[in-house]
Design a protein around this motif. Structure first.
Motif, short mmCIF file in Angstrom:
data_model
loop_
_atom_site.label_atom_id
_atom_site.label_comp_id
_atom_site.label_asym_id
_atom_site.label_seq_id
_atom_site.Cartn_x
_atom_site.Cartn_y
_atom_site.Cartn_z
N ILE A 7 0.94 -1.30 0.04
CA ILE A 7 -0.14 0.14 0.03
C ILE A 7 0.86 1.18 -0.02
O ILE A 7 1.88 1.43 0.86
N TYR A 8 0.75 2.26 -0.89
CA TYR A 8 1.25 3.20 -1.04
C TYR A 8 0.66 4.31 -0.72
O TYR A 8 -0.20 4.91 -1.44
N PHE A 9 1.39 5.47 0.37
CA PHE A 9 0.43 6.77 0.66
C PHE A 9 1.26 7.82 -0.15
O PHE A 9 2.35 7.95 -0.01
N VAL A 10 0.46 8.31 -0.93
CA VAL A 10 0.88 9.28 -1.87
C VAL A 10 0.54 10.74 -0.87
O VAL A 10 -0.50 10.99 -0.64
N HIS A 11 1.74 11.30 -0.23
CA HIS A 11 1.82 12.14 0.60
C HIS A 11 1.64 13.68 -0.09
O HIS A 11 2.72 14.14 -0.31
N ILE A 12 0.57 14.23 0.05
CA ILE A 12 0.38 15.51 -0.59
C ILE A 12 0.65 16.44 0.69
O ILE A 12 -0.03 16.35 1.81
N PRO A 13 1.71 17.23 0.44
CA PRO A 13 2.18 18.02 1.66
C PRO A 13 0.74 18.95 2.15
O PRO A 13 0.08 19.32 1.48
N ARG A 14 1.01 19.21 3.49
CA ARG A 14 -0.07 20.12 4.34
C ARG A 14 -1.38 19.46 4.41
O ARG A 14 -2.36 19.98 4.32
N THR A 15 -1.52 18.04 4.33
CA THR A 15 -2.85 17.18 4.20
C THR A 15 -2.95 16.05 5.54
O THR A 15 -3.50 15.35 5.54
N GLY A 16 -1.82 16.45 6.54
CA GLY A 16 -1.76 15.32 7.59
C GLY A 16 -0.92 14.20 7.61
O GLY A 16 -0.96 13.27 8.13
N PRO A 50 3.27 11.36 -12.52
CA PRO A 50 3.88 9.79 -12.53
C PRO A 50 4.98 9.65 -11.95
O PRO A 50 5.46 8.32 -12.03
N ASP A 51 5.67 10.66 -11.36
CA ASP A 51 6.96 10.57 -10.77
C ASP A 51 7.03 9.34 -9.59
O ASP A 51 7.65 8.40 -9.55
N TYR A 52 6.09 9.24 -8.76
CA TYR A 52 5.95 8.26 -7.82
C TYR A 52 5.84 6.76 -8.40
O TYR A 52 6.59 5.82 -7.83
N GLU A 53 5.08 6.63 -9.56
CA GLU A 53 5.19 5.26 -10.24
C GLU A 53 6.30 4.81 -10.72
O GLU A 53 6.80 3.73 -10.52
N ILE A 54 7.12 5.93 -11.43
CA ILE A 54 8.49 5.58 -11.90
C ILE A 54 9.41 5.31 -10.75
O ILE A 54 10.07 4.64 -10.74
N PHE A 55 9.41 5.80 -9.64
CA PHE A 55 10.08 5.98 -8.68
C PHE A 55 9.90 4.53 -8.01
O PHE A 55 10.93 3.90 -7.54
N ASN A 57 9.00 1.94 -9.55
CA ASN A 57 9.35 1.06 -10.64
C ASN A 57 7.94 0.50 -11.12
O ASN A 57 8.03 -0.84 -11.27
N PHE A 58 6.96 1.02 -11.11
CA PHE A 58 5.56 0.77 -11.38
C PHE A 58 5.22 -0.58 -10.53
O PHE A 58 4.49 -1.51 -11.07
N LEU A 59 5.45 -0.45 -9.36
CA LEU A 59 4.87 -1.53 -8.37
C LEU A 59 3.70 -1.68 -8.23
O LEU A 59 2.78 -0.64 -8.27
N GLU A 60 3.07 -2.79 -8.55
CA GLU A 60 1.64 -3.12 -8.46
C GLU A 60 1.23 -3.10 -6.82
O GLU A 60 1.43 -4.02 -6.13
N CYS A 61 0.56 -1.98 -6.48
CA CYS A 61 0.05 -1.82 -5.18
C CYS A 61 -1.09 -0.82 -5.12
O CYS A 61 -1.32 -0.10 -6.13
N GLN A 118 -3.18 19.66 -5.73
CA GLN A 118 -3.37 18.46 -5.31
C GLN A 118 -3.61 17.63 -6.46
O GLN A 118 -3.29 16.26 -6.54
N ILE A 119 -4.26 18.03 -7.63
CA ILE A 119 -4.59 17.13 -8.52
C ILE A 119 -3.33 16.47 -9.54
O ILE A 119 -3.49 15.46 -9.92
N ASN A 120 -2.22 17.20 -8.97
CA ASN A 120 -0.93 16.73 -9.73
C ASN A 120 -0.57 15.42 -9.11
O ASN A 120 0.55 15.00 -9.47
N PHE A 121 -1.07 14.95 -7.94
CA PHE A 121 -0.71 14.07 -7.15
C PHE A 121 -1.54 12.69 -7.54
O PHE A 121 -1.18 11.69 -7.16
N LEU A 122 -2.56 12.98 -8.33
CA LEU A 122 -3.80 12.04 -8.28
C LEU A 122 -3.69 11.42 -9.74
O LEU A 122 -3.26 11.60 -10.79
N ASN A 123 -4.10 9.90 -9.58
CA ASN A 123 -4.62 9.35 -10.79
C ASN A 123 -5.60 8.51 -10.44
O ASN A 123 -6.16 8.66 -9.49
N ASN A 124 -6.02 7.61 -11.46
CA ASN A 124 -7.56 7.00 -11.33
C ASN A 124 -7.50 5.82 -10.48
O ASN A 124 -8.75 5.53 -10.09
N SER A 125 -6.21 5.27 -9.98
CA SER A 125 -6.15 4.39 -9.27
C SER A 125 -6.07 4.56 -7.74
O SER A 125 -6.00 3.84 -7.02
#
Length: 188
Positions: A7-16, A50-55, A57-61, A118-125
């Motif tokens: 499980i990957y937590f996409v951390h958007i700054p200033r959101t807790g 998509p930087d976190y996806e590349i970082f 390595n497109f891990l299925e999570c 914030q939308i720059n951190f999001l994707n449909n998954s």
């Protein structure tokens, strides 16, 4: 932050995010966090899509994030950032174009993506949780329902806000205009 390697937590700054990190740490979950490590000129803890996806390595999570009212997030960001003081804020909020130029410059140079929409951190998954619903019982229930993980309350973190600011309606509108896509897509 990668939790239990699945499980990957996409951390958007200033959101807790610091509180979420502490929750998982004090609840003894296995996690990997790259705080303050840099990749592609950004902190790995706050990578956009998509930087976190590349970082990763497109891990299925599975992925989740927390979003926050853009105006509240902006105020939180400026009140805890040494680049801002009352004089600076008054200068950048004099017009829409001055705010846009100032924030665009910060976003370009900021390793932590503090003011990136914030939308720059999001994707449909990504599963999205709203900060305004609280980071206690409602969040614990949401984590359990979506990821089958149990969290219990832990020692609360204290906020580190340096100053408070009162914004005029016109200044608030400038900020809302800058983050218009966040308002539209996140339904704020």
């Amino acid at each position: 932050m990668l939790i239990n390697k699945s499980i990957y937590f996409v951390h958007i700054p200033r959101t807790g995010g610091k509180h979420v990190k502490e929750l998982f740490a004090q609840n003894n979950y296995d996690f990997v966090l790259g705080d303050y490590l840099q990749w592609n000129n950004k902190e790995t803890a706050h990578l956009c899509y998509p930087d976190y996806e590349i970082f990763l390595n497109f891990l299925e999570c599975q992925k989740f994030t927390i979003v926050r009212n853009p105006l509240d997030r902006f105020i939180s960001g400026i009140s805890d950032d040494s680049r801002f003081n009352e004089e600076t804020i008054n200068k950048i909020l004099v017009s829409q174009s001055s705010l846009n130029m100032y924030l665009n410059n910060i976003i370009f140079h900021d390793l932590a993506n503090r003011f990136t929409p914030q939308i720059n951190f999001l994707n449909n998954s990504i599963k999205i949780y709203n900060y305004e619903n609280g980071l206690k019982e409602n969040f614990f229930e949401w984590i359990k329902d979506n990821f089958n993980l149990q969290l219990k309350d832990v020692t609360a973190l204290t906020a580190g806000h340096n100053f408070k600011i009162d914004l005029s309606n016109k200044e608030k509108q400038f900020i809302e205009n800058y983050y218009y896509q966040d308002y539209k897509i996140l339904n704020y």
